[in-house]
Each structure stands twice: as structure tokens, then as C-alpha cells.
Design an enzyme around this catalytic site. Structure first.
Site, PDB file in Angstrom:
ATOM      1  CB  THR A 126      -0.723  23.756  -9.552  1.00 25.78           C
ATOM      2  OG1 THR A 126      -0.346  23.945  -8.198  1.00 25.78           O
ATOM      3  CG2 THR A 126      -0.949  25.101 -10.203  1.00 25.78           C
ATOM      4  N   PRO A 128      -3.771  24.941 -14.760  1.00 25.02           N
ATOM      5  CG  PRO A 128      -3.401  24.699 -17.057  1.00 25.02           C
ATOM      6  CD  PRO A 128      -3.700  23.903 -15.818  1.00 25.02           C
ATOM      7  CG  PHE A 156       3.247  26.467 -12.357  1.00 23.52           C
ATOM      8  CD1 PHE A 156       3.962  26.818 -13.489  1.00 23.52           C
ATOM      9  CD2 PHE A 156       2.269  27.342 -11.911  1.00 23.52           C
ATOM     10  CE1 PHE A 156       3.706  28.007 -14.171  1.00 23.52           C
ATOM     11  CE2 PHE A 156       1.998  28.537 -12.580  1.00 23.52           C
ATOM     12  CZ  PHE A 156       2.717  28.857 -13.713  1.00 23.52           C
ATOM     13  CB  ILE A 157       4.369  19.283 -11.918  1.00 23.69           C
ATOM     14  CG1 ILE A 157       2.861  19.521 -12.118  1.00 23.69           C
ATOM     15  CG2 ILE A 157       4.631  18.071 -11.008  1.00 23.69           C
ATOM     16  CD1 ILE A 157       2.096  20.012 -10.897  1.00 23.69           C
ATOM     17  CG  ASP A 240      -1.029  21.915   6.718  1.00 19.38           C
ATOM     18  OD1 ASP A 240      -1.185  22.994   6.121  1.00 19.38           O
ATOM     19  OD2 ASP A 240      -1.938  21.354   7.368  1.00 19.38           O
ATOM     20  N   GLY A 241       2.940  20.045   5.508  1.00 21.20           N
ATOM     21  CA  GLY A 241       4.312  19.536   5.692  1.00 21.20           C
ATOM     22  C   GLY A 241       5.271  20.127   4.673  1.00 21.20           C
ATOM     23  CD  GLU A 363       5.851  22.766  -1.400  1.00 22.82           C
ATOM     24  OE1 GLU A 363       5.449  22.419  -0.289  1.00 22.82           O
ATOM     25  OE2 GLU A 363       6.883  22.319  -1.940  1.00 22.82           O
ATOM     26  N   GLY A 364       1.666  27.341  -2.090  1.00 24.10           N
ATOM     27  CA  GLY A 364       0.755  28.310  -1.494  1.00 24.10           C
ATOM     28  C   GLY A 364       1.445  29.650  -1.372  1.00 24.10           C
ATOM     29  CD  GLU A 367       0.328  37.330  -1.490  1.00 24.72           C
ATOM     30  OE1 GLU A 367       0.694  36.326  -2.134  1.00 24.72           O
ATOM     31  OE2 GLU A 367       1.119  38.238  -1.171  1.00 24.72           O
TER      32      GLU A 367
HETATM   33  N1  CAA Z   1      -5.839  20.083   6.674  1.00 30.04           N
HETATM   34  C1  CAA Z   1      -6.980  19.369   6.572  1.00 30.04           C
HETATM   35  N2  CAA Z   1      -8.093  19.826   5.986  1.00 30.04           N
HETATM   36  C2  CAA Z   1      -8.056  21.063   5.465  1.00 30.04           C
HETATM   37  C3  CAA Z   1      -6.904  21.873   5.517  1.00 30.04           C
HETATM   38  C4  CAA Z   1      -5.751  21.328   6.157  1.00 30.04           C
HETATM   39  N3  CAA Z   1      -4.615  22.019   6.252  1.00 30.04           N
HETATM   40  N4  CAA Z   1      -7.162  23.031   4.907  1.00 30.04           N
HETATM   41  C5  CAA Z   1      -8.431  22.982   4.490  1.00 30.04           C
HETATM   42  N5  CAA Z   1      -8.968  21.780   4.817  1.00 30.04           N
HETATM   43  C6  CAA Z   1     -10.352  21.325   4.583  1.00 30.04           C
HETATM   44  C7  CAA Z   1     -11.318  22.244   5.313  1.00 30.04           C
HETATM   45  O1  CAA Z   1     -11.510  21.829   6.656  1.00 30.04           O
HETATM   46  C8  CAA Z   1     -12.580  22.083   4.496  1.00 30.04           C
HETATM   47  O2  CAA Z   1     -13.224  20.877   4.837  1.00 30.04           O
HETATM   48  P1  CAA Z   1     -14.847  20.816   5.013  1.00 30.04           P
HETATM   49  O3  CAA Z   1     -15.406  21.276   3.699  1.00 30.04           O
HETATM   50  O4  CAA Z   1     -15.101  19.391   5.325  1.00 30.04           O
HETATM   51  O5  CAA Z   1     -15.156  21.758   6.120  1.00 30.04           O
HETATM   52  C9  CAA Z   1     -12.052  21.938   3.085  1.00 30.04           C
HETATM   53  O6  CAA Z   1     -10.684  21.483   3.211  1.00 30.04           O
HETATM   54  C10 CAA Z   1     -12.091  23.233   2.303  1.00 30.04           C
HETATM   55  O7  CAA Z   1     -11.387  24.210   3.064  1.00 30.04           O
HETATM   56  P2  CAA Z   1     -11.509  25.765   2.748  1.00 30.04           P
HETATM   57  O8  CAA Z   1     -12.956  26.139   2.691  1.00 30.04           O
HETATM   58  O9  CAA Z   1     -10.623  26.501   3.695  1.00 30.04           O
HETATM   59  O10 CAA Z   1     -10.908  25.793   1.263  1.00 30.04           O
HETATM   60  P3  CAA Z   1     -10.792  26.951   0.215  1.00 30.04           P
HETATM   61  O11 CAA Z   1     -11.281  26.477  -1.078  1.00 30.04           O
HETATM   62  O12 CAA Z   1     -11.318  28.241   0.766  1.00 30.04           O
HETATM   63  O13 CAA Z   1      -9.184  27.072   0.025  1.00 30.04           O
HETATM   64  C11 CAA Z   1      -6.909  27.636   0.506  1.00 30.04           C
HETATM   65  C12 CAA Z   1      -8.313  27.328   1.022  1.00 30.04           C
HETATM   66  C13 CAA Z   1      -6.115  27.820   1.785  1.00 30.04           C
HETATM   67  C14 CAA Z   1      -6.847  28.913  -0.333  1.00 30.04           C
HETATM   68  C15 CAA Z   1      -6.397  26.435  -0.326  1.00 30.04           C
HETATM   69  O14 CAA Z   1      -7.089  26.305  -1.539  1.00 30.04           O
HETATM   70  C16 CAA Z   1      -4.898  26.519  -0.604  1.00 30.04           C
HETATM   71  O15 CAA Z   1      -4.087  26.160   0.230  1.00 30.04           O
HETATM   72  N6  CAA Z   1      -4.543  27.001  -1.832  1.00 30.04           N
HETATM   73  C17 CAA Z   1      -3.145  26.982  -2.284  1.00 30.04           C
HETATM   74  C18 CAA Z   1      -2.835  25.661  -2.887  1.00 30.04           C
HETATM   75  C19 CAA Z   1      -1.380  25.408  -2.980  1.00 30.04           C
HETATM   76  O16 CAA Z   1      -0.647  25.504  -2.011  1.00 30.04           O
HETATM   77  N7  CAA Z   1      -0.961  25.032  -4.179  1.00 30.04           N
HETATM   78  C20 CAA Z   1       0.407  24.675  -4.463  1.00 30.04           C
HETATM   79  C21 CAA Z   1       0.463  23.231  -4.842  1.00 30.04           C
HETATM   80  S1  CAA Z   1       2.079  22.762  -5.222  1.00 30.04           S
HETATM   81  C22 CAA Z   1       1.992  22.003  -6.763  1.00 30.04           C
HETATM   82  O17 CAA Z   1       0.971  21.565  -7.203  1.00 30.04           O
HETATM   83  C23 CAA Z   1       3.215  22.005  -7.600  1.00 30.04           C
HETATM   84  C24 CAA Z   1       4.435  21.404  -7.042  1.00 30.04           C
HETATM   85  O18 CAA Z   1       5.217  20.862  -7.737  1.00 30.04           O
HETATM   86  C25 CAA Z   1       4.807  21.500  -5.635  1.00 30.04           C
END
Ligand code: CAA
Length: 379
Positions: A126, A128, A156-157, A240-241, A363-364, A367
Site C-alpha cells: 500500500t 498513500p 499502513f504497514i 489470497d493467503g 488486506e483488501g 468491497e
Molecule cells: N492471483 C494471481 N494473479 C492475479 C490475482 C490473484 N489472486 N488477482 C489478479 N491477478 C492478476 C490478473 O490475472 C491480471 O493479470 P494479467 O494482466 O496478466 O491478466 C493482473 O493481476 C491484474 O488483475 P486485475 O485487472 O484484476 O487488477 P486490478 O487492477 O483491476 O485490481 C483488485 C484488482 C482486486 C482491486 C486489486 O488491486 C486488489 O486486490 N486491491 C486491494 C489490494 C490490497 O488488498 N491491499 C492491501 C495490502 S496490505 C498492506 O500493504 C499493508 C499490510 O501491512 C498488510
């Protein structure tokens, strides 16, 4: 169909419960109050082989399956959601990409100490301007001789400032957009790597959440995880995990809220009888238990799908969405059953209610989970 845990999984769940009751429960309220990182608990979790639970013994792990690890997240979170996410971010988000895509050199150097709990991990995607739109990040990693030079800010780490090892996503080829995103392992003590703002949060207050700032931070070329340009897929599969871990955290919080509500309903006397004798309370408890069990089935199903090596994005999304919304709702009802006492800080449900909310966000957001689930239906 067999919905039962194996004997080994039951034992792991029981061990985690006993550990949490003895070591985590007694300090949970204090962590919430002070925002302290529970280093002593993480050390003990390492001694019990929890920190590398789902990884092979040759890399310092316990060699258990993902479902067993999820049971530990649930039981730890039942006592303290902060400790639950410290553990889950380390195990699901930091160790996994090194295990799945890292070179043997990276595994020996970083995965082994992470699994042994000698080092703590964090995951930094993530920024800003790039939260839900994770592909919009602007951090860069410029190749320079046998190094990459990192520049940019993450926010937000989880485990920021206390982790030793960070999985950092940065653009190696900004012109390619998301197809130029790559994943790196970054040591905490490198010059040019600073911890920025510490967030003052509503809940999970014992878990540290910070900015990471990279200013010409030079990392070895060998710290690239997998190949250049493969970072987005690595991030998404790792999340995903992680989302199953958040679902398990929500289960733990919800179970704790239900436990407290039952206890209070049996003890609290109004109109000359315990309020547990009133149908209004009984119906709330029945719905709380039903939602919790449904959330648990979805969460264990998602973990089992990961163990089977299936693509489990949809299962993880459904589990995270449903379990976190169930936890939010169950905690609300637990407060309602407590009446005015539920709104007071020295009752546990007040903390649980604040802790539950984040599970619908990080983690997403939920929505995003709806996008993932509907995306898999409409493909
Ligand atoms: N597994 C493998 N590949 C995947 C995938 C998955 N689960 N999801 C998407 N992809 C691939 C797609 O197949 C696609 O590949 P190609 O271009 O080769 O076809 C590519 O990734 C882009 O996919 P999308 O077009 O679906 O991507 P998008 O830009 O529309 O975004 C989204 C989709 C679901 C909104 C994604 O951006 C998302 O999950 N956003 C939320 C992010 C998130 O969870 N952030 C929290 C992070 S936690 C953190 O940083 C802080 C911490 O401390 C934990």
C-alpha cells in the site's frame, strides 16, 4: 463430506488456546491501552514453532498445513486481535512470497530466520495513493550495477518499525505500469530506509502500523523475489493467503464476543432473573452462533482449498468478507447484550468491537473482496 478437524489439527488448536489463555489473554487489555508491541509473546510463539507453522522443517518451519496455522491465528486472536495480526502478517504475507517465489539463497537467508521466529516480517504494498487500486503505486526500484535503488513511501504497514524483514513492491519499469512492478526483500537496517509516521488507531492497538520511507535505499540485486515485472501477481496471490488469515482473526474476535455475551447474560439479573432467560437475548445468541459457524466453515474451506493447491481467490474473498462482517455484527450484539456496561472500557467487548472493524478493511476492503468473488463468477 467430512467437516471434522483431524486429531493433529484439534491438538494444535487446543495447544494454541492454552498458550493464548496463559500468555496472551492476561496482557491483551494492556496492549490495547499502551499500544505496546508484545515482543515477549512473539518470542514464546517462536519457541512453540508457531512462527513458521505452515512451512517445511528444512526451512525452519513446523511442517503443518495451512488450516492448522489458521487455527492458531483464530485462537490467538480470540485472546488478542493485535497479536493475531502481528502473527498473520508475518506468516501469511512476509514468509509466503519468499517460500513460493524466492531463490534458495533468499530462503536460507530470510525464510529460515522468519520461520524460526528469529526475525519478524512485514509486507509493504500500500502507498498513500495506491490502496484499493494497488496497481497505482509509484515506489521505484532502479537497477544499478549489482543493486536496485529504492525510492518512495509505503503506508499502513503492519509490523512497521518492529519487523526485521520487509517484502516491498516497487516499479522496476515504471513505463510498463503494473507489469513493471517487482517484489523485493528489504532488510530493516539498510541506509536510506526509515520508519515514518506511526498510526494512532481505533483498534488492534498493540499491532504497529507505520509508513516506510525509502530514500536512495540500495538493496542487492539478489533480493529480487521471482522475476522483474511479476510483482502484482505475487502480491495478489500472497494476499489470497493473507485474507484467510484475516478471516481467522475475525473468527477469534467473534468467538470471544460470543463467549463474553453468554457469560454476561447468565450473570446479569434484571426483572428478578438472569437476562439469559429472556427470548430477546436468546435469539441474539442463536443468531450470533449461527453466523459464527457459517463464517468458520467458509474460513476452513478456504484454508483447505489453499492446502489442496487450488486457486482459492474466491474462497479467500468470501471467507474474509463474510467472517469480518459477521464479527462486526456479533461484536455489536455482544455490546447490546451488555447494555451500558458494553460501552465501558473495562469490559472486553468494547475492545473487541473496535478490533473487529479493521477486518472489514485491511488486506483488501470488503468491497475489493466482492470484486474478487464476482470477478470469478463472471469470468
Ligand atoms: N492471483 C494471481 N494473479 C492475479 C490475482 C490473484 N489472486 N488477482 C489478479 N491477478 C492478476 C490478473 O490475472 C491480471 O493479470 P494479467 O494482466 O496478466 O491478466 C493482473 O493481476 C491484474 O488483475 P486485475 O485487472 O484484476 O487488477 P486490478 O487492477 O483491476 O485490481 C483488485 C484488482 C482486486 C482491486 C486489486 O488491486 C486488489 O486486490 N486491491 C486491494 C489490494 C490490497 O488488498 N491491499 C492491501 C495490502 S496490505 C498492506 O500493504 C499493508 C499490510 O501491512 C498488510
Amino acid at each position: 463430506m467430512n467437516f471434522n478437524l483431524t486429531e493433529e489439527q484439534q491438538l494444535i488448536k487446543q495447544n494454541a488456546r492454552e498458550f493464548a489463555l496463559e500468555n496472551v489473554e492476561p496482557i491483551a487489555a494492556e496492549l490495547d491501552k499502551t499500544g505496546r508491541y508484545p515482543a515477549e509473546v512473539i518470542k514464546k510463539m517462536a519457541e512453540l514453532d508457531f512462527m513458521g507453522m505452515p512451512y517445511p522443517p528444512e526451512y525452519g518451519g513446523a511442517g503443518a498445513d495451512y488450516l492448522s496455522y489458521i487455527l492458531v491465528v483464530e485462537e490467538i486472536s480470540r485472546s488478542c486481535a493485535s497479536t493475531g495480526i502481528i502473527y498473520s502478517a508475518h506468516c501469511s504475507l512476509a514468509a509466503w512470497p519468499i517460500f513460493k517465489w524466492g531463490s534458495e539463497e533468499l530462503k536460507q537467508k530470510y525464510l529460515v530466520p522468519l520461520c524460526k521466529g528469529e526475525k519478524l516480517g512485514a509486507f509493504a504494498l500500500t502507498e498513500p495513493g495506491a490502496g484499493t487500486d494497488a496497481a497505482a503505486g509509484t515506489c521505484t526500484a532502479k537497477a544499478d550495477a549489482d543493486s536496485y535503488i529504492l525510492n518512495g513511501t509505503k503506508c499502513f504497514i503492519t509490523n512497521g518499525g518492529v519487523a526485521d524483514v520487509y517484502i516491498v513492491f516497487a516499479l522496476t519499469d515504471p513505463a510498463q505500469g503494473v507489469k513493471g512492478l517487482s517484489a523485493f526483500v528489504v532488510d530493516a537496517n539498510l541506509p536510506g530506509f526509515e520508519i515514518g509516521k506511526h498510526e494512532d488507531k481505533m483498534g488492534i492497538r498493540g499491532s504497529q502500523t507505520t509508513e516506510l520511507v525509502f530514500k536512495n535505499c540500495r538493496i542487492p540485486q539478489t533480493n529480487l523475489i521471482g522475476k522483474e515485472g511479476k510483482g502484482f501477481g505475487i502480491a495478489m496471490q500472497t494476499l489470497d493467503g493473507g485474507r484467510v488469515g484475516v478471516a481467522a482473526q475475525a473468527l477469534g474476535i467473534a468467538q470471544a464476543a460470543l463467549d463474553e455475551a453468554i457469560k454476561f447474560a447468565k450473570e446479569r439479573v434484571q426483572f428478578g432473573k438472569p437476562i439469559a432467560t429472556k427470548q430477546a437475548i436468546q435469539w441474539m445468541l442463536a443468531e450470533m452462533e449461527t453466523k459464527l459457524q457459517a463464517a468458520r466453515l467458509l474460513t476452513y474451506q478456504a484454508a483447505a482449498a489453499k492446502d489442496e493447491g487450488k486457486i482459492f481467490s474466491k474462497e479467500a474473498g468470501m471467507a474474509k468478507m463474510f467472517a469480518s462482517e459477521a464479527a462486526d455484527w456479533i461484536c455489536g450484539k455482544a455490546i447490546q447484550i451488555h447494555g451500558g456496561y458494553g460501552y465501558i472500557k473495562n469490559f472486553k467487548v468494547e475492545r473487541l468491537y473496535r478490533d473487529a472493524k479493521i477486518c472489514t478493511i485491511y488486506e483488501g476492503t470488503n468491497e475489493v473482496q466482492r470484486m474478487v468473488v464476482s470477478g470469478s463468477l463472471l469470468r
